[in-house]
Enzyme design. Structure first.
Site, short mmCIF file in Angstrom:
data_model
loop_
_atom_site.label_atom_id
_atom_site.label_comp_id
_atom_site.label_asym_id
_atom_site.label_seq_id
_atom_site.Cartn_x
_atom_site.Cartn_y
_atom_site.Cartn_z
CG ASP A 107 -26.13 -36.92 -20.87
OD1 ASP A 107 -26.47 -36.22 -21.84
OD2 ASP A 107 -25.64 -38.07 -20.99
CG ASP B 70 -29.00 -39.39 -25.84
OD1 ASP B 70 -30.15 -39.83 -25.93
OD2 ASP B 70 -28.61 -38.40 -26.51
C1 BG6 Z 1 -25.91 -36.56 -27.14
C2 BG6 Z 1 -25.44 -37.94 -27.49
O1 BG6 Z 1 -26.76 -36.63 -26.04
O2 BG6 Z 1 -26.64 -36.00 -28.24
C3 BG6 Z 1 -24.64 -37.93 -28.78
O3 BG6 Z 1 -24.62 -38.43 -26.43
C4 BG6 Z 1 -25.46 -37.28 -29.89
O4 BG6 Z 1 -24.32 -39.26 -29.12
C5 BG6 Z 1 -25.89 -35.88 -29.45
O5 BG6 Z 1 -24.68 -37.17 -31.09
C6 BG6 Z 1 -26.77 -35.17 -30.50
O6 BG6 Z 1 -27.97 -35.86 -30.63
P1 BG6 Z 1 -29.00 -35.61 -31.80
O7 BG6 Z 1 -30.20 -36.43 -31.36
O8 BG6 Z 1 -29.32 -34.14 -31.81
O9 BG6 Z 1 -28.39 -36.08 -33.06
MG MG Z 2 -24.92 -39.30 -22.45
#
Ligand code: BG6
Ligand code: MG
Length: 221
Positions: free
Chosen positions: A11, A13
């Site tokens: 993963d 984030d």
């Molecule tokens: C995930 C995060 O990796 O990505 C979430 O944990 C986030 O918090 C999701 O909403 C979507 O991300 P993005 O950048 O496409 O809005």
């Molecule tokens: Mg994460």
């Protein structure tokens, strides 16, 4: 040392860099603009979850608000603008402790590495961190039918690496993410609280505790 494992699927984030904190800040800003209560505890539910699903979870807190799709899309875009502003500052120094070494050790051991992030901003962040060369696959979250906690993105990562899911370790910081890894049939490493990540096979409090030998030693052949 385990010999079954052929690849690691990460993963992004909250695992590779602290961008989970930026997601939180951006959602907090939007929630306060909408006058909707939002805190760290509620934010746990959003981790690993797609942008639109996250927005729905926030709007659920104010059931009297019933917005048309176009307006929801505009709100999601506004959150993403806040988020994009925050991630501009990301540089290689923003790699979480131990992650650079772990990626290097996995690569040196000849194992595959893939990214299974729900974020559409992931390729930008990976580039800013200067770690793109480690990844044989970065799964496009828009190309898989169902997001986490469904296993689709992890199954796709294994397919792109050309290995079986049972030969992979998935590394996650979110409840929905750990569920996705487990449903894919992978070994799950969770980073964070035991209370939130209880389905993981191995939980460490933070990324500095991630060591390749320690992970492989725990997995049965
Ligand atoms: C995930 C995060 O990796 O990505 C979430 O944990 C986030 O918090 C999701 O909403 C979507 O991300 P993005 O950048 O496409 O809005
Ligand atoms: Mg994460």
């Amino acid at each position: 040392m385990n010999t079954r494992i052929k690849a690691f699927v990460f993963d992004l984030d909250g695992v590779i860099t602290d961008s989970a904190e930026f997601h939180y800040e951006a959602w907090s800003r939007l929630a306060s603009e909408l006058n909707i209560p939002f805190d760290k505890e509620y934010n746990e539910l959003l981790k690993g979850v797609s942008r639109m699903e996250s927005l729905e979870l926030i709007l659920n807190r104010k059931p009297e608000v019933n917005l048309p799709t176009a307006e929801k899309e505009a709100l999601a875009a506004r959150k993403n603008d806040h988020y994009k502003e925050l991630i501009q500052t990301i540089s290689p120094e923003a790699l979480l402790p131990g992650i650079g070494k772990l990626l290097e050790a996995i690569a040196e051991a000849g194992m595959g590495i893939a990214l299974a992030s729900a974020s559409r901003n992931a390729p930008f962040i990976i580039e800013r961190l200067g770690i793109g060369h480690y990844f044989q696959a970065i799964v496009d979250p828009a190309a898989v039918p169902q997001g986490k906690p469904h296993p689709d993105i992890y199954l796709q990562a294994a397919a792109e690496l050309g290995v079986a899911p049972s030969e992979c370790v998935g590394v996650e910081d979110a409840e929905a993410g750990v569920q996705a890894v487990k449903r894919a049939g992978m070994y799950a490493v969770g980073i964070g609280s035991e209370k939130v990540l209880r389905e993981a096979d191995y939980i460490v409090p933070d990324t500095s505790c991630l060591k390749l030998e320690n992970i492989l030693d725990r997995i049965e052949n």
